[in-house]
Design an enzyme around this catalytic site. Structure first.
Site, short mmCIF file in Angstrom:
data_model
loop_
_atom_site.label_atom_id
_atom_site.label_comp_id
_atom_site.label_asym_id
_atom_site.label_seq_id
_atom_site.Cartn_x
_atom_site.Cartn_y
_atom_site.Cartn_z
N GLY A 227 -8.42 -2.96 7.01
CA GLY A 227 -8.45 -2.43 8.36
C GLY A 227 -7.50 -3.06 9.37
N LYS B 180 0.81 -1.22 0.00
CA LYS B 180 0.00 0.00 0.00
C LYS B 180 0.85 1.27 0.00
CE LYS B 180 -3.44 -2.73 -0.01
NZ LYS B 180 -4.04 -3.01 -1.33
N ARG C 292 -8.62 -6.63 -8.89
CA ARG C 292 -9.52 -7.76 -9.15
C ARG C 292 -10.88 -7.24 -9.64
NH1 ARG C 292 -9.74 -6.39 -3.71
NH2 ARG C 292 -11.84 -5.80 -3.05
N ASN D 258 -7.47 -1.76 -6.29
CA ASN D 258 -7.84 -3.18 -6.25
C ASN D 258 -7.67 -3.76 -7.64
OD1 ASN D 258 -8.75 -3.15 -3.46
ND2 ASN D 258 -10.42 -1.88 -4.22
N GLU E 223 -0.56 8.29 7.76
CA GLU E 223 -1.28 9.30 6.99
C GLU E 223 -2.01 10.24 7.96
OE1 GLU E 223 -4.12 7.41 4.44
OE2 GLU E 223 -2.61 6.67 3.07
N LYS E 224 -2.31 11.43 7.46
CA LYS E 224 -3.24 12.31 8.17
C LYS E 224 -4.58 11.58 8.26
CE LYS E 224 -4.73 16.33 9.70
NZ LYS E 224 -4.16 16.88 10.94
C1 MV4 Z 1 -8.38 6.18 6.16
C2 MV4 Z 1 -9.42 6.79 6.88
C3 MV4 Z 1 -9.24 8.09 7.29
N1 MV4 Z 1 -8.09 8.72 7.01
N2 MV4 Z 1 -7.26 6.86 5.90
C4 MV4 Z 1 -10.22 1.78 6.04
C5 MV4 Z 1 -9.82 0.60 5.22
C6 MV4 Z 1 -8.71 1.02 4.35
N3 MV4 Z 1 -8.94 0.64 3.00
C7 MV4 Z 1 -8.62 2.50 4.49
N4 MV4 Z 1 -9.53 2.90 5.52
C8 MV4 Z 1 -9.57 4.19 5.97
N5 MV4 Z 1 -8.46 4.92 5.73
C9 MV4 Z 1 -7.14 8.11 6.31
N6 MV4 Z 1 -6.00 8.77 6.06
C10 MV4 Z 1 -10.58 6.06 7.10
C11 MV4 Z 1 -10.66 4.75 6.65
C12 MV4 Z 1 -11.88 4.07 6.93
C13 MV4 Z 1 -12.67 3.60 5.91
C14 MV4 Z 1 -12.33 3.75 4.56
C15 MV4 Z 1 -13.12 3.26 3.56
C16 MV4 Z 1 -14.30 2.60 3.89
C17 MV4 Z 1 -14.67 2.45 5.21
C18 MV4 Z 1 -13.87 2.94 6.23
C19 MV4 Z 1 -14.27 2.78 7.55
C20 MV4 Z 1 -13.48 3.25 8.53
C21 MV4 Z 1 -12.28 3.88 8.22
#
Ligand code: MV4
Length: 459
Positions: free
Chosen positions: A171, A122, A298, A296, A206-207
């Protein structure tokens, strides 16, 4: 990346459930023979019944069947398949599997092993996108090897920050940090969680964006230099990284903002020379800033939303691309009109959210205008506890979002599943919610419907 054209005559489907059936339907329409693989408890599954041939690859446990690379390759050899479709999950984003397929002269239906490997890291994906001029969330330039470096980066970008696993997604190994005194604990626990989940403990920072929307662009790239996007899907309604509802178009995007993000998605796909179907995922913050999150490589569960909206067949395009054929339409052939929404039906207890395996004793699928149901379930079938609890995808099309919501509502009201528990009641609550109807969704939207089930990140 160029590949030799290949006449694909038979595809081995390295998956199960609704996606295995979906691949079979595409092959039928293309005149391609199909070979199913199955685990012992899946011997009566519909994907086995509808494939032209079938091979048992092992017992229930995924690691011994649907993830068993030697047995799957043997199944392809025995059946004389010239290509393997991995579906989603299981081996779909395993670069070793893609590499082994090619070495055995079996075409892997997806991008190259090298590309899967690159996008699976990532932090590397972030770096590549940033260099291509795609906006990424402010954060570390490289992996954060020590607590000292983590502290420096966090001070520079400002709290709150989020620690993520390089090998992550989904996650695991993620931690939100609100202030410096939380950093030590978070760093150590994220690192050990990442190590035990992925065998690789590297982290980046990350922020942290509060309540972003999850917006992903569908991409198709062929081996003739054509790269197009098929609009976005908003997937903000999710819980513990398990998506519940997806829709296209996103109610959050103006035509102008859509165009800007689409340009960046295409730029990213072209920068890596993407061929196959893929998705570029962005987080959109409350001020309409958007940031690349991950790619992604796929076909995804929710590809159906885009198919329904644009009246295209992504599986057929993906297979044709793998055979070296050009895309059958261009960007200018695509017109965004109407609205499509998908509800994922899971076999789970709506109270506890625990899996609810068992035998389906009654099953009625919604029908009528603008409704599509993708499922491998049927009356009398056994929903086993061994695999993903997804049992059906209810996808609707409407001339506008309001009509799509009404249609989804009446579809869910005629969906009967008895014998096991499902999340249908939760779906009805969400689509009747005024904020959902107004299109005011974000990644923590579901929290209010789940008392006592706060998102793990927020807990
Ligand atoms: C984040 C974020 C807030 N800020 N990155 C969750 C799974 C992963 N693919 C990235 N995710 C997140 N990254 C930053 N810098 C919040 C999430 C996140 C989230 C993202 C997409 C779909 C659902 C989510 C649920 C909680 C947190």
């Amino acid at each position: 990346m160029t590949r030799k054209p290949l006449k694909i005559k038979k595809i081995l489907i390295a998956n199960r459930g609704e996606i295995a059936l979906r691949i079979i339907w595409a092959c039928r329409e293309l005149g391609i023979k199909t070979a199913a693989i199955y685990s012992e408890p899946d011997k009566d599954a519909l994907h086995v019944r509808f494939a032209d041939e079938e091979v048992c690859v092992g017992p229930a446990k995924s690691s011994e069947s649907y993830l068993n690379i030697p047995n799957i390759i043997s199944a392809a050899e025995i059946t004389g398949a010239d290509a393997i479709h991995p579906g989603y999950g299981f081996l779909a984003e395993n670069p070793d599997f893609a590499e082994i397929c090619e070495q055995c002269d079996i075409r892997f239906i997806g991008p190259s092993a090298q590309l899967i490997l690159q996008m699976g890291d990532k932090q590397q994906a972030r770096k590549i996108m940033k260099e291509a001029g795609v906006p990424v969330t402010p954060g570390s330039e490289d992996i954060v090897g020590s607590l000292d470096i983590a502290r420096k980066v966090a001070r520079k970008i400002g709290y709150p920050v989020i620690l993520k696993a390089v090998a992550g997604g989904g996650g695991k190994g993620m931690r939100i940090i609100n202030s410096e005194n939380e950093l030590l604990d978070a760093f150590e626990s994220a690192q050990s969680e990442a190590k035990s989940s992925f065998g690789e403990g590297s982290l980046y920072i990350e922020k942290y964006l509060r309540n972003p929307r999850h917006i992903e662009f569908q991409i198709l790239g062929d081996t003739h230099g054509n790269t197009i996007h098929l609009g976005e899907r908003e997937c903000s309604i999710q819980r513990r990284y398990q998506k519940l509802i997806e829709e296209s178009p996103s109610p959050a995007l103006s035509p102008r903002l859509r165009k800007r993000i689409a340009e960046m998605a295409l730029r990213g796909a072209q920068a890596v020379g993407y061929h196959s179907a893929g998705t570029i995922e962005f987080l959109l913050d409350q001020d309409n800033n958007f940031y690349f999150n991950e790619m992604n490589t796929r076909i995804q569960v929710e590809h159906t939303v885009t198919e329904m909206l644009l009246r295209i067949d992504l599986l057929k395009e993906q297979i044709k691309i793998a055979a070296g054929e050009p895309l059958s339409f261009s960007q200018s052939n695509l017109q965004l009109r109407g609205s499509s929404i998908e509800a994922r039906i899971y076999a789970e207890d709506p109270e506890t959210m625990n899996p609810s395996p068992g035998i389906i004793t009654a099953f009625n699928i919604p029908k009528g205008p603008g409704v599509r149901v993708d499922t491998a379930a049927h009356e009398g079938c056994w929903i086993s506890p061994y695999y993903d609890p997804l049992i059906a995808k209810i996808v609707v099309y409407g001339n506008n979002r309001q009509e799509a919501i009404q249609r989804l509502k009446r579809a869910l009201e005629s969906l009967i599943i008895e014998g096991i528990k499902t999340n249908i009641p939760l779906h009805l609550k969400v689509i009747n919610d005024p904020a959902f109807i107004r299109g005011e969704t974000h990644t923590h939207f579901l929290d209010k419907f789940l008392p006592g089930h706060t998102n793990r990140l927020l807990a």
